[in-house]
Design an enzyme around this catalytic site. Structure first.
Site, PDB file in Angstrom:
ATOM      1  N   HIS A 176     -91.170 -20.316  36.545  1.00  0.00           N
ATOM      2  CA  HIS A 176     -92.297 -20.049  35.632  1.00  0.00           C
ATOM      3  C   HIS A 176     -92.630 -20.867  34.584  1.00  0.00           C
ATOM      4  O   HIS A 176     -91.538 -21.476  33.934  1.00  0.00           O
ATOM      5  CB  HIS A 176     -92.005 -18.623  35.230  1.00  0.00           C
ATOM      6  N   PRO A 224    -101.607 -17.344  42.264  1.00  0.00           N
ATOM      7  CA  PRO A 224    -102.944 -16.970  41.501  1.00  0.00           C
ATOM      8  C   PRO A 224    -103.165 -17.501  40.084  1.00  0.00           C
ATOM      9  O   PRO A 224    -102.228 -17.426  39.388  1.00  0.00           O
ATOM     10  CB  PRO A 224    -103.088 -15.444  41.554  1.00  0.00           C
ATOM     11  N   ASN A 225    -104.328 -17.909  40.038  1.00  0.00           N
ATOM     12  CA  ASN A 225    -104.709 -18.397  38.667  1.00  0.00           C
ATOM     13  C   ASN A 225    -104.173 -19.790  38.225  1.00  0.00           C
ATOM     14  O   ASN A 225    -104.620 -20.101  37.018  1.00  0.00           O
ATOM     15  CB  ASN A 225    -104.560 -17.371  37.471  1.00  0.00           C
ATOM     16  N   ARG A 255    -106.728 -21.908  31.012  1.00  0.00           N
ATOM     17  CA  ARG A 255    -106.399 -20.432  31.125  1.00  0.00           C
ATOM     18  C   ARG A 255    -105.299 -20.331  29.868  1.00  0.00           C
ATOM     19  O   ARG A 255    -104.292 -20.803  29.985  1.00  0.00           O
ATOM     20  CB  ARG A 255    -105.658 -20.255  32.340  1.00  0.00           C
ATOM     21  N   ARG A 283     -92.214 -11.525  27.454  1.00  0.00           N
ATOM     22  CA  ARG A 283     -93.674 -11.133  27.395  1.00  0.00           C
ATOM     23  C   ARG A 283     -93.733  -9.417  27.738  1.00  0.00           C
ATOM     24  O   ARG A 283     -92.758  -9.022  27.737  1.00  0.00           O
ATOM     25  CB  ARG A 283     -94.472 -12.194  28.477  1.00  0.00           C
ATOM     26  N   ALA A 297     -98.714 -13.930  39.459  1.00  0.00           N
ATOM     27  CA  ALA A 297     -98.601 -12.517  39.210  1.00  0.00           C
ATOM     28  C   ALA A 297     -97.813 -11.691  40.405  1.00  0.00           C
ATOM     29  O   ALA A 297     -97.384 -10.969  40.199  1.00  0.00           O
ATOM     30  CB  ALA A 297     -99.940 -12.059  39.008  1.00  0.00           C
ATOM     31  N   ASN A 335     -93.972 -20.969  42.199  1.00  0.00           N
ATOM     32  CA  ASN A 335     -94.266 -20.289  40.954  1.00  0.00           C
ATOM     33  C   ASN A 335     -95.309 -19.176  41.590  1.00  0.00           C
ATOM     34  O   ASN A 335     -96.344 -19.176  41.851  1.00  0.00           O
ATOM     35  CB  ASN A 335     -95.338 -21.025  39.868  1.00  0.00           C
ATOM     36  N   TYR A 361     -99.629 -21.161  28.476  1.00  0.00           N
ATOM     37  CA  TYR A 361     -99.520 -22.104  29.417  1.00  0.00           C
ATOM     38  C   TYR A 361     -99.727 -23.501  29.048  1.00  0.00           C
ATOM     39  O   TYR A 361     -99.506 -24.433  29.906  1.00  0.00           O
ATOM     40  CB  TYR A 361    -100.402 -21.687  30.603  1.00  0.00           C
ATOM     41  N   GLU A 395     -87.342 -20.356  42.148  1.00  0.00           N
ATOM     42  CA  GLU A 395     -88.454 -19.689  41.527  1.00  0.00           C
ATOM     43  C   GLU A 395     -88.806 -20.100  40.055  1.00  0.00           C
ATOM     44  O   GLU A 395     -87.760 -20.382  39.556  1.00  0.00           O
ATOM     45  CB  GLU A 395     -88.148 -17.986  41.397  1.00  0.00           C
TER      46      GLU A 395
HETATM   47  C1  DQA Z   1     -96.221 -17.085  35.439  1.00  0.00           C
HETATM   48  C2  DQA Z   1     -95.739 -15.991  34.621  1.00  0.00           C
HETATM   49  C3  DQA Z   1     -96.453 -14.648  35.359  1.00  0.00           C
HETATM   50  O1  DQA Z   1     -96.120 -13.271  34.904  1.00  0.00           O
HETATM   51  C4  DQA Z   1     -97.919 -14.954  35.185  1.00  0.00           C
HETATM   52  O2  DQA Z   1     -98.587 -13.851  36.082  1.00  0.00           O
HETATM   53  C5  DQA Z   1     -98.493 -16.229  35.714  1.00  0.00           C
HETATM   54  C6  DQA Z   1     -97.752 -17.168  35.515  1.00  0.00           C
HETATM   55  C7  DQA Z   1     -95.580 -18.414  34.508  1.00  0.00           C
HETATM   56  O3  DQA Z   1     -95.629 -19.461  35.151  1.00  0.00           O
HETATM   57  O4  DQA Z   1     -95.348 -18.178  33.614  1.00  0.00           O
HETATM   58  O5  DQA Z   1     -99.544 -16.315  36.368  1.00  0.00           O
HETATM   59  O6  DQA Z   1     -95.665 -17.261  36.641  1.00  0.00           O
END
Ligand code: DQA
Length: 157
Positions: free
Chosen positions: A101, A11-12, A19, A108, A78, A75, A24, A99
């Site tokens: 990020h 998501p997002n 964003r 964080r 959340a 990725n 990011y 995985e």
């Molecule tokens: C994320 C880190 C997560 O905590 C966050 O919810 C994201 C992006 C990252 O790529 O840094 O949406 O996965």
């Protein structure tokens, strides 16, 4: 023959660029897609990049990867921090699972320090911006090459 690899985004992440650019970066999801495809081409991987805001859709894609024995770079965004359903789906994979990020969740907020998917991943790469994905694809390529070597040795034994 190029190996297919799924690069799944939660998501997002389609909103990259607008964003929270301080966290990011200012590059877009399309930029990320192009970067992954290019890295894949160099590594002999056929990379398919997808994004969803929907947990059910993400789980269906993981089932597809399990059925087709595809390596996965994910990725989970959340979902990382709370989706036991996604973890259970990822546990069914039989190939490499990385995985990734963009940010470093360990540096964080407290709630980001828990990953419920890390325990079923082959490994995790976090904190290198979009480069996290390139490093993850390199890891997949290395693991596939190692496995091909093992299979070749077994066949000749
Ligand atoms: C994320 C880190 C997560 O905590 C966050 O919810 C994201 C992006 C990252 O790529 O840094 O949406 O996965």
């Amino acid at each position: 023959m190029n190996h297919r690899v799924l690069v799944l985004n939660g998501p997002n992440l389609r909103r990259l660029g607008t964003r929270e650019p301080d966290v990011y970066g200012s590059a877009s999801f399309e930029d990320l897609t192009a970067l992954c495809r290019d890295a894949g081409r160099r590594l002999g991987l056929e990379v398919e990049v997808r994004q969803t805001d929907d947990e059910a859709e993400m789980i269906r894609w993981v089932h597809e990867a399990a059925d087709e024995r595809l390596p996965v770079v994910i990725n989970p965004a959340a979902f990382t921090h709370y989706s036991y359903a996604l973890r259970d789906a990822l546990a069914q994979l039989n190939g490499p699972l990385v995985e990734v990020h963009i940010s470093n969740p360990a540096a964080r907020e407290e709630f980001r320090h828990t990953s419920v998917v890390a325990g079923v991943a082959t490994g995790t790469i976090a904190g290198f911006g979009f480069m996290s994905y390139v490093l993850a694809l390199q890891a997949v390529a290395e693991l596939l090459a190692e496995n091909a070597g093992d299979a070749g040795r077994a066949a000749r034994a």
